[in-house]
Write a protein that holds these residues in place. Structure first.
Motif, PDB file in Angstrom:
ATOM      1  N   THR A  66       8.107 -32.470 -14.425  1.00 20.65           N
ATOM      2  CA  THR A  66       7.880 -31.348 -15.339  1.00 20.65           C
ATOM      3  C   THR A  66       9.002 -30.334 -15.232  1.00 20.65           C
ATOM      4  O   THR A  66       9.494 -29.809 -16.245  1.00 20.65           O
ATOM      5  CB  THR A  66       6.534 -30.680 -15.025  1.00 20.65           C
ATOM      6  OG1 THR A  66       5.479 -31.638 -15.163  1.00 20.65           O
ATOM      7  CG2 THR A  66       6.262 -29.511 -15.965  1.00 20.65           C
ATOM      8  N   ASN A  87       4.439 -36.705 -23.240  1.00 20.26           N
ATOM      9  CA  ASN A  87       3.045 -36.309 -23.043  1.00 20.26           C
ATOM     10  C   ASN A  87       2.178 -37.502 -22.672  1.00 20.26           C
ATOM     11  O   ASN A  87       1.316 -37.413 -21.791  1.00 20.26           O
ATOM     12  CB  ASN A  87       2.508 -35.648 -24.315  1.00 20.26           C
ATOM     13  CG  ASN A  87       3.015 -34.225 -24.492  1.00 20.26           C
ATOM     14  OD1 ASN A  87       3.491 -33.610 -23.545  1.00 20.26           O
ATOM     15  ND2 ASN A  87       2.927 -33.710 -25.709  1.00 20.26           N
ATOM     16  N   LYS A 132       2.997 -38.652 -18.995  1.00 22.12           N
ATOM     17  CA  LYS A 132       2.390 -37.789 -17.981  1.00 22.12           C
ATOM     18  C   LYS A 132       0.870 -37.955 -17.936  1.00 22.12           C
ATOM     19  O   LYS A 132       0.269 -37.933 -16.852  1.00 22.12           O
ATOM     20  CB  LYS A 132       2.754 -36.322 -18.243  1.00 22.12           C
ATOM     21  CG  LYS A 132       4.200 -35.986 -17.919  1.00 22.12           C
ATOM     22  CD  LYS A 132       4.421 -34.489 -17.787  1.00 22.12           C
ATOM     23  CE  LYS A 132       4.145 -33.768 -19.086  1.00 22.12           C
ATOM     24  NZ  LYS A 132       4.399 -32.310 -18.964  1.00 22.12           N
ATOM     25  N   ARG A 146      -3.214 -29.318 -11.436  1.00 22.81           N
ATOM     26  CA  ARG A 146      -2.597 -29.204 -12.765  1.00 22.81           C
ATOM     27  C   ARG A 146      -2.188 -27.779 -13.155  1.00 22.81           C
ATOM     28  O   ARG A 146      -1.142 -27.601 -13.789  1.00 22.81           O
ATOM     29  CB  ARG A 146      -3.511 -29.815 -13.825  1.00 22.81           C
ATOM     30  CG  ARG A 146      -3.605 -31.310 -13.727  1.00 22.81           C
ATOM     31  CD  ARG A 146      -4.289 -31.949 -14.909  1.00 22.81           C
ATOM     32  NE  ARG A 146      -3.355 -32.202 -15.997  1.00 22.81           N
ATOM     33  CZ  ARG A 146      -3.525 -33.143 -16.901  1.00 22.81           C
ATOM     34  NH1 ARG A 146      -4.613 -33.921 -16.860  1.00 22.81           N
ATOM     35  NH2 ARG A 146      -2.649 -33.328 -17.861  1.00 22.81           N
ATOM     36  N   GLU A 176       1.523 -28.239 -14.094  1.00 26.92           N
ATOM     37  CA  GLU A 176       1.773 -28.210 -15.529  1.00 26.92           C
ATOM     38  C   GLU A 176       2.224 -26.840 -16.033  1.00 26.92           C
ATOM     39  O   GLU A 176       3.133 -26.735 -16.838  1.00 26.92           O
ATOM     40  CB  GLU A 176       0.494 -28.622 -16.291  1.00 26.92           C
ATOM     41  CG  GLU A 176       0.092 -30.069 -16.069  1.00 26.92           C
ATOM     42  CD  GLU A 176       1.027 -31.053 -16.760  1.00 26.92           C
ATOM     43  OE1 GLU A 176       1.834 -30.610 -17.604  1.00 26.92           O
ATOM     44  OE2 GLU A 176       0.967 -32.246 -16.453  1.00 26.92           O
TER      45      GLU A 176
END
Length: 280
Positions: free
Chosen positions: A77, A180, A183, A199, A203
């Motif tokens: 990320t 997307n 992941k 997350r 994220e």
């Protein structure tokens, strides 16, 4: 957006571009606090899920920050935002030098419309078909390899508008489709309680930290006289790192899934974290 635009205009007039970069970094760092609160809520909810009557929960005593797969997802990320921010900055510089303000706004609007349409078409079936045909290796490598080609084109074509447009269009389309999906598949191999706790950091917080650090690097490099060609080297380095991290993620994912299958804890649905099958 209107309020931010007014602030940006006033800040640019009073303090210049450097003031805007510092304001962006400050805003991103301040926004980390809500992410920490979200993470605490996630841990509370995960604890409640674990204690629910009759719930079958996978035993996993290690915290999320000791999970190699989760850490690699964080690195993936971080690198995605690093490459995206660099290419976006290069695009803005090139377009601003070759277009009027009105042309720049119109061109960027058409760019986002084209990339959104392409990503929607990919998400309707193209991404799934590519995954079935070529596997996870394609999903992890297509983005960095494509942008390596586009970045080399930016350098070789003298920072042309067409090369910058191609890079931005590929960046947006791939991030909204292949990345997307890739992941999301990787997170399947992480236990639900651990994923809920991790997350918000992996994220959200990682994206903001990456954007803040890259903004500082770009601001410093520009102040020292670096041009688009030199900044493209940062995008190339990020793409090279993405190839390595993506390959490592795929390996860790396969190992984790094999481990979960052996322990019969493969989720059957999005909200399931129980045994995948009964004992024969």
């Amino acid at each position: 957006a209107v309020f931010a635009g007014l602030l940006a205009g006033t800040g640019a007039q009073l303090g210049g571009a450097a003031a805007l970069i510092l304001a962006q970094v400050t805003a991103l760092l301040v926004s980390l606090w809500p992410n920490a609160a979200t993470a605490r809520l996630a841990r509370i909810r995960a604890s409640g899920h674990d204690k629910a009557a009759g719930a079958a929960v996978e035993a996993d005593d290690d915290p999320w920050w000791k999970d190699a797969l989760v850490l690699m997802l964080g690195a993936y990320t971080f690198l995605i935002i690093m490459v995206k921010t660099t290419l976006e900055y290069e695009y803005n510089v090139i377009v601003s030098e070759t277009s009027t303000t009105e042309e720049m706004v119109a061109l960027t609007g058409y760019l986002y419309a084209a990339a959104g349409t392409a990503a929607s078409l990919m998400n309707l079936g193209g991404t799934r078909a590519c995954l079935k045909q070529f596997g996870l290796s394609f999903a992890s490598a297509s983005y960095p390899l494509g942008l390596i080609v586009c970045s080399l084109a930016i350098i070789g074509d003298g920072a042309s508008l067409r090369a910058a447009l191609a890079a931005r269009c590929l960046d947006l389309t791939a991030r909204w489709s292949f990345n997307n999906t890739f992941k999301s598949v990787m997170w399947i191999a992480v236990s639900l309680p651990k994923a809920r706790a991790a997350r918000p950091y992996v994220e959200s917080m990682t994206k903001k930290v990456s954007a803040a650090l890259v903004a500082l690097v770009l601001g410093a490099a520009t102040a020292w006289g670096a041009g688009v060609g030199q900044l493209t080297l940062l995008a190339l380095a990020g793409c090279g790192a993405l190839l390595v991290v993506g390959s490592t993620l795929r390996t860790l994912y396969l190992e984790a899934m094999r481990h979960r299958v052996e322990r019969r804890f493969v989720p059957l649905t999005a909200g399931d974290d129980g045994p995948a099958a009964a004992e024969p």
